[in-house]
Write a protein that holds these residues in place. Structure first.
Motif, PDB file in Angstrom:
ATOM      1  N   LEU A 118       2.286   1.327  -3.117  1.00 47.77           N
ATOM      2  CA  LEU A 118       1.107   2.034  -4.220  1.00 47.77           C
ATOM      3  C   LEU A 118       1.069   3.526  -4.354  1.00 47.77           C
ATOM      4  O   LEU A 118       0.578   4.260  -5.097  1.00 47.77           O
ATOM      5  CB  LEU A 118      -0.181   1.474  -4.518  1.00 47.77           C
ATOM      6  N   GLY A 119       0.791   3.941  -2.997  1.00 46.92           N
ATOM      7  CA  GLY A 119       0.568   5.444  -2.871  1.00 46.92           C
ATOM      8  C   GLY A 119       1.812   6.356  -3.442  1.00 46.92           C
ATOM      9  O   GLY A 119       1.488   7.767  -3.552  1.00 46.92           O
TER      10      GLY A 119
ATOM     11  N   GLY B  61      -3.563   2.128  -1.045  1.00 45.74           N
ATOM     12  CA  GLY B  61      -2.871   3.370  -2.035  1.00 45.74           C
ATOM     13  C   GLY B  61      -3.738   4.914  -2.390  1.00 45.74           C
ATOM     14  O   GLY B  61      -2.826   5.604  -2.062  1.00 45.74           O
TER      15      GLY B  61
ATOM     16  N   SER C 192      -5.878  -3.262  -2.387  1.00 45.22           N
ATOM     17  CA  SER C 192      -5.491  -2.383  -1.847  1.00 45.22           C
ATOM     18  C   SER C 192      -4.869  -1.213  -3.052  1.00 45.22           C
ATOM     19  O   SER C 192      -4.150  -0.173  -2.508  1.00 45.22           O
ATOM     20  CB  SER C 192      -3.269  -3.736  -2.254  1.00 45.22           C
TER      21      SER C 192
ATOM     22  N   VAL D 234       0.835  -0.881   0.135  1.00 42.47           N
ATOM     23  CA  VAL D 234      -0.031   0.440   0.002  1.00 42.47           C
ATOM     24  C   VAL D 234       0.930   1.754  -0.184  1.00 42.47           C
ATOM     25  O   VAL D 234       0.583   2.000  -0.571  1.00 42.47           O
ATOM     26  CB  VAL D 234      -1.268   0.136   1.148  1.00 42.47           C
TER      27      VAL D 234
END
Length: 255
Positions: A116-117, A145, A141, A113
């Motif tokens: 991706l964030g 994110g 997820s 996460v």
């Protein structure tokens, strides 16, 4: 000169008392700030540093080569994987042949996460592929994110709650700042011509697109893996095989 960040990593051969203090003292005398420090993998320590003088970093690197208890293994401008390694205490696994492929297991969802964030925070056109078996946490997820990056997410196609196939989006939903979530199976095997036209428009937008099941998407569309900036693999266990053999056009099992 402007302040710049650096990533330094060193392997510890003998973790004697006061070793970290000696290294920190050297950096203090050179006016190099330590922003973050953490253990990374086994007997390895990573640091995010900050200074406005590149020559001080070069000098420090030369001096640390003379310290017998450690070996400096990295001294560079920080990459995304470096920042996350210091933050989480471990490196993300990458494919040795395809360096844009990153691997995670379900017990690393927090790291995924965060990864991706950080990607979603970037502006402009980028395409992320996400591989994984059913109910491993792919869509969840992506949403998490998006929350981490303070971005709104928009489902273009999905089977999370029920089969979703959008043929048009509102003006607000077409905002390039949104994260567009696409199920590669639904969009290529179960969609109509209007959906395909919408997909072409989205793929050309300067925005972030996350495509679940990218292998099916590439197989059954005009797009290729060269269009992807990142490929993420999520497994329940490290040795789990991601297989698409059971897929059929009429199969709607929540993939």
């Amino acid at each position: 000169m402007e302040m710049k960040q650096w990533y330094m990593e060193y392997k510890i051969h003998k973790n004697r008392p006061g070793l970290l203090g000696d290294i920190a003292s050297l950096m203090g005398m050179l006016e190099i700030n330590i922003l973050t420090i953490n253990g990374v993998e086994d007997r390895t320590r990573g640091m995010l540093l900050q200074t406005n003088d590149d020559e001080k970093i070069e000098l420090m690197g030369k001096m640390l080569k003379k310290v017998d208890n450690i070996t400096v293994t990295a001294l560079r401008a920080p990459k995304l994987v470096d920042i996350l390694a210091v933050r989480h205490g471990r490196y993300i696994e990458r494919d040795s042949d395809d360096r844009k492929t990153f691997r995670f297991t379900r017990d690393e969802l927090g790291l995924l996460v965060d990864f991706l964030g950080e990607i979603f925070k970037k502006e402009g056109n980028q395409v992320v592929g996400l591989r994984g078996m059913p109910r491993v946490g792919k869509t969840e997820s992506i949403i998490a994110g998006s929350v981490c990056s303070n971005k709104r997410w928009t489902f273009v196609s999905s089977t999370l709650l029920r089969q979703t196939v959008r043929s048009q989006l509102s003006e607000d939903e077409m905002n390039p700042n949104n994260v567009f979530i696409i199920d590669g199976i639904v969009s290529t095997m179960r969609a109509n011509e209007k959906h395909h036209s919408l997909m072409q428009e989205l793929m050309a937008m300067p925005s972030t697109k996350v495509i679940e099941h990218p292998d099916i998407f590439v197989r059954d569309s005009e797009y290729e893996f060269s269009h992807f900036d990142y490929i993420v693999e999520l497994r329940n266990t490290p040795d789990e095989e991601i297989s698409y053999e059971s897929f059929t056009v009429n199969n709607d099992d929540g993939f």
